[in-house]
Design a protein around this motif. Structure first.
Motif, mmCIF file in Angstrom:
data_model
loop_
_atom_site.group_PDB
_atom_site.id
_atom_site.type_symbol
_atom_site.label_atom_id
_atom_site.label_comp_id
_atom_site.label_asym_id
_atom_site.label_seq_id
_atom_site.Cartn_x
_atom_site.Cartn_y
_atom_site.Cartn_z
ATOM 1 N N LYS A 27 9.858 21.677 -11.075
ATOM 2 C CA LYS A 27 8.555 21.922 -11.688
ATOM 3 C C LYS A 27 8.815 22.619 -13.021
ATOM 4 O O LYS A 27 7.736 22.724 -13.883
ATOM 5 C CB LYS A 27 7.900 22.911 -11.109
ATOM 6 C CG LYS A 27 7.235 22.138 -9.669
ATOM 7 C CD LYS A 27 6.355 23.159 -9.020
ATOM 8 C CE LYS A 27 5.663 22.697 -7.704
ATOM 9 N NZ LYS A 27 4.919 23.665 -6.829
ATOM 10 N N GLN A 28 9.910 22.998 -13.420
ATOM 11 C CA GLN A 28 10.430 23.794 -14.527
ATOM 12 C C GLN A 28 11.907 23.403 -14.936
ATOM 13 O O GLN A 28 12.584 23.101 -13.945
ATOM 14 C CB GLN A 28 10.070 25.135 -14.688
ATOM 15 C CG GLN A 28 10.807 25.944 -13.664
ATOM 16 C CD GLN A 28 10.361 27.394 -13.723
ATOM 17 O OE1 GLN A 28 9.317 27.665 -13.810
ATOM 18 N NE2 GLN A 28 11.312 28.259 -13.170
ATOM 19 N N THR A 55 7.231 10.341 -21.057
ATOM 20 C CA THR A 55 6.217 11.415 -20.466
ATOM 21 C C THR A 55 6.592 11.727 -19.115
ATOM 22 O O THR A 55 6.771 12.843 -18.444
ATOM 23 C CB THR A 55 4.621 10.991 -20.570
ATOM 24 O OG1 THR A 55 4.182 11.085 -22.001
ATOM 25 C CG2 THR A 55 3.864 12.275 -19.846
ATOM 26 N N TYR A 115 8.474 14.914 -17.405
ATOM 27 C CA TYR A 115 7.944 15.924 -16.381
ATOM 28 C C TYR A 115 9.175 15.802 -15.107
ATOM 29 O O TYR A 115 9.136 16.832 -14.367
ATOM 30 C CB TYR A 115 6.644 15.446 -15.626
ATOM 31 C CG TYR A 115 5.523 15.712 -16.647
ATOM 32 C CD1 TYR A 115 5.328 16.950 -17.174
ATOM 33 C CD2 TYR A 115 4.601 14.545 -16.945
ATOM 34 C CE1 TYR A 115 4.283 16.995 -18.010
ATOM 35 C CE2 TYR A 115 3.461 15.043 -17.850
ATOM 36 C CZ TYR A 115 3.244 16.369 -18.407
ATOM 37 O OH TYR A 115 2.293 16.542 -19.251
ATOM 38 N N GLY A 140 11.490 18.479 -15.525
ATOM 39 C CA GLY A 140 10.963 19.916 -15.628
ATOM 40 C C GLY A 140 10.310 20.524 -16.972
ATOM 41 O O GLY A 140 10.079 21.520 -17.113
ATOM 42 N N PHE A 141 10.222 19.473 -17.818
ATOM 43 C CA PHE A 141 9.938 20.086 -19.382
ATOM 44 C C PHE A 141 8.034 20.155 -19.009
ATOM 45 O O PHE A 141 7.373 19.229 -18.384
ATOM 46 C CB PHE A 141 10.127 18.974 -20.214
ATOM 47 C CG PHE A 141 11.326 18.943 -20.750
ATOM 48 C CD1 PHE A 141 11.593 19.683 -21.852
ATOM 49 C CD2 PHE A 141 12.301 18.135 -20.134
ATOM 50 C CE1 PHE A 141 12.803 19.811 -22.354
ATOM 51 C CE2 PHE A 141 13.637 18.121 -20.632
ATOM 52 C CZ PHE A 141 13.905 19.002 -21.610
ATOM 53 N N GLU A 142 7.711 21.260 -19.424
ATOM 54 C CA GLU A 142 6.302 21.359 -19.355
ATOM 55 C C GLU A 142 5.392 20.609 -20.339
ATOM 56 O O GLU A 142 4.224 19.995 -19.945
ATOM 57 C CB GLU A 142 5.892 22.704 -19.716
ATOM 58 C CG GLU A 142 4.362 23.201 -19.517
ATOM 59 C CD GLU A 142 4.303 24.787 -19.456
ATOM 60 O OE1 GLU A 142 2.996 25.218 -19.323
ATOM 61 O OE2 GLU A 142 5.165 25.434 -19.829
ATOM 62 N N TYR A 143 5.808 20.343 -21.558
ATOM 63 C CA TYR A 143 5.370 19.634 -22.576
ATOM 64 C C TYR A 143 6.381 18.321 -22.893
ATOM 65 O O TYR A 143 7.391 18.661 -23.359
ATOM 66 C CB TYR A 143 5.150 20.490 -23.691
ATOM 67 C CG TYR A 143 4.110 21.567 -23.521
ATOM 68 C CD1 TYR A 143 2.809 21.435 -22.995
ATOM 69 C CD2 TYR A 143 4.770 22.763 -23.318
ATOM 70 C CE1 TYR A 143 2.008 22.429 -22.613
ATOM 71 C CE2 TYR A 143 3.792 24.135 -23.096
ATOM 72 C CZ TYR A 143 2.562 23.804 -22.856
ATOM 73 O OH TYR A 143 1.613 24.693 -22.379
ATOM 74 N N TYR A 173 7.985 18.599 -26.178
ATOM 75 C CA TYR A 173 9.183 19.144 -26.400
ATOM 76 C C TYR A 173 10.526 18.632 -25.853
ATOM 77 O O TYR A 173 11.517 18.570 -26.254
ATOM 78 C CB TYR A 173 9.039 20.697 -25.549
ATOM 79 C CG TYR A 173 10.100 21.594 -25.501
ATOM 80 C CD1 TYR A 173 10.883 22.032 -26.398
ATOM 81 C CD2 TYR A 173 10.806 21.839 -24.296
ATOM 82 C CE1 TYR A 173 11.754 22.834 -26.641
ATOM 83 C CE2 TYR A 173 12.063 22.725 -24.199
ATOM 84 C CZ TYR A 173 12.632 23.100 -25.122
ATOM 85 O OH TYR A 173 13.405 24.145 -25.439
#
Length: 288
Positions: A195-196, A251, A255, A258-261, A264
């Motif tokens: 998740k991150q 995209t 995810y 673990g990238f939130e955006y 980024y």
């Protein structure tokens, strides 16, 4: 468990000389006067303790050692010192205030007490002892010059840095498992849904180490910081996904890692590889 909030109560409690100042205290051990406590204690300040020809009562057959020990406010000191009263040595005690005001001087070694002492050669004992003699000179002076004292503390910390590097290199096998466990933990992290992005603290907690200690070991043996190692692994994983999973768009890969955006992720990838994820995928497809 006893908690000592200041130098004065701690020194009185274990039989050390009365401190001359509330923020910095320098002194020599007088082992016969040391009071062996029967319960665990915590000190709410920082200690650097050098014990010369130190021998444990519980291991009488092992030769005496000379070593630097560190105590931090969150470290529990076990009951009793388990030491034969034949060693010599000195100590430096620093308040939280002094540490915070001069944080750039102290680097990472103060939390090493949870993991390993720094064992000194005879020559290194001489160097450390010489620094302490100079520190005592300025500490005992009625017109104590704290800027000079702090300068000598900086010299002491610099010596500690050099001596730890020597210790790491003397017996590398002792540290191999830390590097291996760190690398395996990275693999394990991405063998499950994430998740991150992972950070150094996550792996330090996983391995039961402090982040500073893990970082220093990894940096010494890989020539890259722990964070750089993490970033390298993330990029390696990203490249694999871009090449092997053509149906996944940028995209989805962001995810997955673990990238939130997603933006980024694209910026991070471009900074590391000098290509955007799309450019890298296209280049790889053209090569094949």
């Amino acid at each position: 468990m006893k908690i000592y909030k200041d130098f004065a109560s701690y020194n009185l409690g274990i039989g050390l000389s009365k401190p001359l100042d509330n923020d910095i205290d320098v002194g020599y051990y007088d082992p016969p006067k040391i009071i062996v406590d029967c319960e665990a204690v915590v000190v709410d300040f920082y200690r650097i303790s050098i014990k010369i020809k130190y021998k444990r009562k519980s291991t009488p057959d092992i030769e005496p050692v000379s070593a630097v020990f560190f105590n931090t406010p969150d470290l529990v000191i076990e009951p009793g010192w388990d030491a034969e009263p034949t060693y010599t040595g000195m100590y430096l005690q620093l308040s939280k205030k002094i540490i915070e005001e001069n944080r750039f001087l102290f680097k990472t070694y103060l939390d090493y007490g949870q993991h390993e002492a720094l064992y000194l050669t005879d020559d290194e004992v001489e160097e450390v002892s010489a620094i302490f003699r100079l520190m005592m000179k300025y500490y005992e002076n009625e017109k104590r010059n704290f800027s000079v004292l702090i300068s000598y503390v900086n010299v002491l910390v610099s010596l500690v840095e050099a001596f730890y590097k020597r210790q790491f290199s003397t017996d590398p096998k002792q540290y191999n498992h830390i590097i291996t466990d760190f690398q395996q933990s990275l693999i394990d992290y991405y063998n499950q849904p994430v998740k991150q992005l992972p950070n150094v603290q996550y792996f330090a907690d996983k391995l039961g180490l402090t982040a500073n200690y893990l970082g220093d070991i990894v940096k010494h043996f890989t020539q890259k910081s722990a964070l750089e190692n993490i970033h390298d692994f993330v990029i390696k994983r990203a490249k694999e996904l871009l090449i092997e999973n053509q149906k996944m768009n940028t995209t989805e890969i962001a995810y997955e890692l673990g990238f939130e955006y997603p933006n980024y992720f694209s910026k991070f990838f471009k900074k590391q590889v000098n290509l955007t994820p799309k450019e890298f995928r296209l280049q790889s497809m053209n090569r094949n």
